[in-house]
Design an enzyme around this catalytic site. Sequence first.
Site: not given
Length: 776
Positions: A114, A172, A312
């Site tokens: 990520k 991204e 995360k």
Amino acid sequence: MTAETRILELRAELDQHNYRYYVLDEPSVPDAEYDRLFNELKALEAEHPHLVTPDSPTQRVGGAALAAFSQVRHEVPMLSLGNAFEEADLREFGRRVVEGLDQPGAVDYSCEPKLDGLAVSLLYRDGQLVQGATRGDGTTGEDISANVRTVRNIPLKLQGKGWPAVLEVRGEVYMSKAGFDRLNAAQAEAGGKTFANPRNAAAGSLRQLDSKITASRPLEFCCYGVGQVSESIGDSHIGILEQLKAWGLPISRELKHAAGIEECLAYYRDIGERRNSLPYEIDGVVFKVNSLAAQRELGFRAREPRWAIAHKFPAMEELTEVLDVEFQVGRTGAVTPVARLKPVKVAGVTVSNATLHNMDEIARLGLRIGDTVIIRRAGDVIPQVMQVVLERRPQGARPVEVPSACPVCGSQVERTRLVKRSKGKETTSEGAVYRCVGRLACGAQLKQAIIHYVSRRAMDIDGLGEKSVEQLVDEGLIGSPADLYKLQFEQVVGLEGFAEVSTQKLLDAIEASKRPSLARFIYALGIPDVGEETAKVLARSLGSLARVQQALPQVLTYLPDIGLEVAYEIHNFFEDEHNQKVIQQLLDSGMQLQDEGELAAEFAASTTLAGMIAKLDIASVGPTGAEKLVARLDSLDKIIAADGIDLRQALAAKQADAVREFFKDEANQKLARDIEAQLLAFGMHWSSEKKVAEGLPLAGQTWVLTGTLERMSRDIAKDKLESLGAKVAGSVSGKTHCVVAGPGAGSKLAKAAELGVKVLDEDAFVTFLAEQGIAV
């Protein structure tokens, strides 16, 4: 071969090189060969502008600045993902997926890092990039088309064939760690704003209204999915990404397949272990059910898909003990606290010190020596104390006390309240700064002052690094910047790092520094909050050191980009007797400022009495009211002497009363008269009887430098042109007055020839400078 054919060949070849470099990570030619092809294409397009197309590799430099971004509605919403913070969260996600699909065997997942950047949407129509947009609130974003076109690894035209008529790619935009470091170093060197972390840098760069700024930033793109598509391009997530890669879009090199949640966890642990060695910042891993049919079956809940989750990483934080708080002294004398910590590993790095910024931060944290604290490596770089764990505070924890004497020189440490200024008002804030009053008698301040003075963007004295400066100070050879010009060969030779040749080179460099531009000299003085660009504004606008030294704070605010806070810093610096003495010592050492002259003509002519009135702190009287007032009463004396009747003929009653009330105060009268007197003395005017000061010879002209100059660096050439009033630009246009071309000049020279812009070679440029009284 025609020019059109060669242009098409070059574009195809460059597109293929870009694809191999950015997507496959397999560079096919050396950088020098790529640059040669790119420059050939630029030169041909400059000669044949009618052949330039939006998808050419040359069209990434950015265009005209926008006033604001327009809104873009996402046809397929850009949804956020659910988060997993613990392994148990991920296992629960896996359980829900299995339950929702009701299928035997392990579910297939895609696994990707990520990236910590900014989510964007790229819209391709018939293979051409036509739009870029931010995620925004997921439904509506901002149109950043001009900016995404400048990102080097975003294809302006898709490779290969078979792409759908409409293809929306999502991914991204980020900044690599190396790119971030380069950007911050360049920003710091130029006296500009630095960024806290790569994500902030990427987001700030991508949302610039001026796409030329975006083009100068080291941004990259990584694709992670699609939005609206006019026809199917695959039946699995990984299959779609591989297809996008074939069309020239970069995807993650860490993309993997996992069978079941346990393999997902293994991927998560592997990436976590390698996190610090990755070339970009990541804050977790994204897992998606790989099958599109399974994704459709699972569907969505609220505003997130049931088939994807972001696992995360824990924040880069650890607990440790504050062993002591020590104080460091900076160039301006600021005494700042630093926490000495019980060594602890944070994100793979041993941390034993952490910044505390100032005493206000210590008070905010409620920190005591002996406390257990949470340490975080902000942006994985700068260790910071985030929080005190009060339940672990020992009985003997000691408050942090600011030393009354400087820890370096023993001089008194004074506490100064921070002051905020707005026009004529001063507001004392709750904060304070502690400073050592030792000035250059303090070794810490002296060393930092000299290091700044000799730096490349200041006086540019080659051969004096930090260690050399510390040695000269420690040996007692220099006690102020002016002492550099008193150094003798015998004093320096034999010191560590100084043989006969290096000593003579140093002394020659010191001697050469006696002829700086005014802007360099001002910057070298180390005025608080005055970076390189502000120094150039002061020099270019006021034209002489004497005017800069004399300028009132209110007068300084007339200069571009100088607010009242910075204006007071400048004024207070030159009012200080110690600083006056240091400056005089430098001037007495033989300093010859090269470009002192008149006030900038356009600056003098642009200043009006109405503008001056508008800058005074008169309630409800802004620029429009000031214009009306001056149209009725055309001098400051008349305005001060005016009664209520005169004022109300120019202004509304409330404004008229405010003007009369303001000028009842004799201090305000004196301030206004002092400002007017200085403006007029400097050559500004609002009376037809006042003569406008003559401008600099190149005022209003734009020059461009290209190629390699052999008799001076490009920076020095730029300084000399700016000292004559020119603006130095990075590209040639119809507004360019002259191009200075050294060996190796390429497309800019071709553009100048195309537009009929005057061109000087280096010899002619040196002759021109000599005619203006500027030596090389």
